[in-house]
Every structure is written in C-alpha cells, then in structure tokens.
Write an enzyme that holds these catalytic residues in place. Sequence first.
Site, PDB file in Angstrom:
ATOM      1  N   ARG A 186       1.646   3.794  -8.953  1.00 38.76           N
ATOM      2  CA  ARG A 186       2.847   4.915  -8.110  1.00 38.76           C
ATOM      3  C   ARG A 186       2.465   4.757  -6.716  1.00 38.76           C
ATOM      4  NH1 ARG A 186      -1.371   7.374 -10.764  1.00 38.76           N
ATOM      5  NH2 ARG A 186      -0.330   7.595 -12.677  1.00 38.76           N
ATOM      6  N   GLY A 187       3.315   5.591  -6.155  1.00 39.71           N
ATOM      7  CA  GLY A 187       3.246   6.170  -4.684  1.00 39.71           C
ATOM      8  C   GLY A 187       3.370   4.919  -3.699  1.00 39.71           C
ATOM      9  N   ILE A 188       2.501   4.592  -2.836  1.00 40.99           N
ATOM     10  CA  ILE A 188       2.653   3.770  -1.724  1.00 40.99           C
ATOM     11  C   ILE A 188       2.330   2.209  -2.201  1.00 40.99           C
ATOM     12  CG2 ILE A 188       1.496   2.829   0.522  1.00 40.99           C
ATOM     13  CD1 ILE A 188       0.999   5.585   1.061  1.00 40.99           C
ATOM     14  N   GLY A 189       1.172   2.235  -3.262  1.00 40.58           N
ATOM     15  CA  GLY A 189       1.146   1.090  -3.588  1.00 40.58           C
ATOM     16  C   GLY A 189       2.239   0.309  -4.476  1.00 40.58           C
ATOM     17  N   LYS A 195      -6.079   1.709 -13.806  1.00 47.92           N
ATOM     18  CA  LYS A 195      -6.427   2.196 -14.949  1.00 47.92           C
ATOM     19  C   LYS A 195      -5.479   2.757 -15.762  1.00 47.92           C
ATOM     20  CE  LYS A 195      -9.960   4.857 -14.787  1.00 47.92           C
ATOM     21  NZ  LYS A 195     -10.832   6.104 -14.182  1.00 47.92           N
ATOM     22  N   ASP A 229     -11.077  -0.991 -13.887  1.00 52.02           N
ATOM     23  CA  ASP A 229     -11.336  -0.238 -13.057  1.00 52.02           C
ATOM     24  C   ASP A 229     -11.865  -0.938 -11.836  1.00 52.02           C
ATOM     25  OD1 ASP A 229     -12.805   1.963 -11.729  1.00 52.02           O
ATOM     26  OD2 ASP A 229     -13.401   2.823 -13.518  1.00 52.02           O
ATOM     27  N   TYR A 279     -15.283  11.807   2.708  1.00 48.73           N
ATOM     28  CA  TYR A 279     -14.122  11.106   2.662  1.00 48.73           C
ATOM     29  C   TYR A 279     -13.606   9.948   3.744  1.00 48.73           C
ATOM     30  CZ  TYR A 279      -9.059  10.094   2.738  1.00 48.73           C
ATOM     31  OH  TYR A 279      -7.906   9.422   2.801  1.00 48.73           O
ATOM     32  N   LYS A 290     -13.315   5.810   3.835  1.00 53.69           N
ATOM     33  CA  LYS A 290     -12.037   5.315   4.526  1.00 53.69           C
ATOM     34  C   LYS A 290     -12.443   4.335   5.512  1.00 53.69           C
ATOM     35  CE  LYS A 290      -8.745   5.537   2.832  1.00 53.69           C
ATOM     36  NZ  LYS A 290      -7.873   4.869   1.876  1.00 53.69           N
TER      37      LYS A 290
END
Length: 281
Positions: free
Chosen positions: A19-22, A41, A73, A167, A171
């Site tokens: 979903r999303g950006i990917g 996953k 995973d 975080y 990143k």
Amino acid sequence: MSEQDALAGRTILMSGGSRGIGLAIAVAAGRRGANVVILAKTDQPDPRLPGTVHTAVAEIEQAGGQALAVVGDVRKEEDVERAAAQAVERFGGIDVVVNNASALNLTGTEELSVKRYDLMQQINSRGTFLLFKAALPHLRKSDRARVLTLSPPVTMAPHWLGKFPAYALSKFGMTILTLGWAAEFADAGIAANCLWPETAIKTAAVQNLLGGTDTVDRSRDPEIMADAAMAVLSLPQERSGETIIDVQILRETGVTDFTRYGGGDDPELDFFVDELSAASE
C-alpha cells in the site's frame, strides 16, 4: 534515455509495497514494463489497512508489468534471501533494489520501549542492509544496477534530533548505508540514491499516527513519490550518492506545478524538511 526505456524489462526487488508510497512506485514501474518482486508480510487483509502483497501484484500486472509476491519479513535473513532467489528464478536477475519497508514510531526516549526501538532499527536500517546484500551478487551482473532507498537527508539539527532520536537513527541509517554503497560499489557500476518527500504523503500512517484528517488534507498524493522515483531510476548511472527530494527531481524533468498532487495551499512539511522549495510554492 526515457523512463520507459530505463525500466522496461528490468527487475525490481522491493521491500514492502502492499500500500501507500511503495505500491504507487511499484505500479508506476509496472506501467513502464518493469518486473516487480515485492517482499511483504501482508498475506491476509487487515481490517485497519487496505491491501495485501497479493492485491499489489494484481495492480502492478493490471498496469502492464509483471509481478511476484513473496510473503516474508524483511527482518529475517532467510526471507530476504528467498525473495532474491525467487526474483532471479522468475525473471532471470535483479536490476533495481527499492528499500521501501519502514517502521515509524515518534515516541520520545523515556516512553519508547526497547522492543519498539529494536523493531525500528531492524526493519529500517537492518532490513535495508539485508535486502541490498541479498541482491548484490545479481546487481553486479546487471548493466544498469540501481538502488533506491526511501530515506531522508541526514541532518544534525537539534530541532530534528531532539524530536525522536530513535526514529531518526533508524532512518539516517538507511541513508548512510545507501550513500556508502554508492561509494563502495561505484567501480562495480551500481548507482545508489535516496528519495524523500518534501511534504507529508497521504498514507495510512499519516491518517492513523500523524494527525488524522487535518494532516491528510495537507498531504500530497503518493503519486508524487512514484513520479519522482521513476525519474530517479531513469537518471544516468553516474548520478549516484545523492539524497534527492521529490520536487527537486521532478523540477529537473520539467514539472513546475505540484498542485495536481494535492496538499492544498499550505502543505504539511515532512520530517527533516524545514521549508518548501521555490519550485513547489
């Protein structure tokens, strides 16, 4: 070289992407004739989140590409190696690695559990390392090997480091690895760059974790990152070792109006970005 020429018949190994950006990037690549192998996953639907790795494959194929779902995973070495092996078995090699999978937790140090700290480091920086390492022997054989990591410019600004150090570490680790590979494997012809959005992007994470509807309304559509990713993956091989903001690379392709991607008149800046560029005002 056009985007179509750059990706047609090429094989992409991506972490995440249900979903999303990917997903937006994977579908855009499929539209340009790429083969996309997604390691994720999400084998079964989640009532809280749309999409699985299987629905992602269906969307890529509907867009004109070929795709393969690998349920696994990115934290597990055996799963990542299996994904790379299946990509080679199905499509004959790997030309592009897209490090998309990422965990987000903005909890401060006192409240952040060690378990959640470990989860971020394992998915973000460790997962990036595992995916690239598994693909590396095959990237060496490609005549247009590329790595694209969705990670931010590294900043030592206290106002960013102090917000969420754990975080940020996870990143920045993705970015440092990618820029390191650009230097380490330059002689092998492997180009590696990072891509980061100027603004928040309309995803489930923004809706559920980062302010709800108000923030979503001030976020751009995932398609801006998909279009930017296609532009980065179409760059000459010598363009390597950069952390690129989405509007920056789109401006290079001639885009001057970003309103079509949404976000309103006052879009929400993404983490590690301090101001809108002139190109998007």
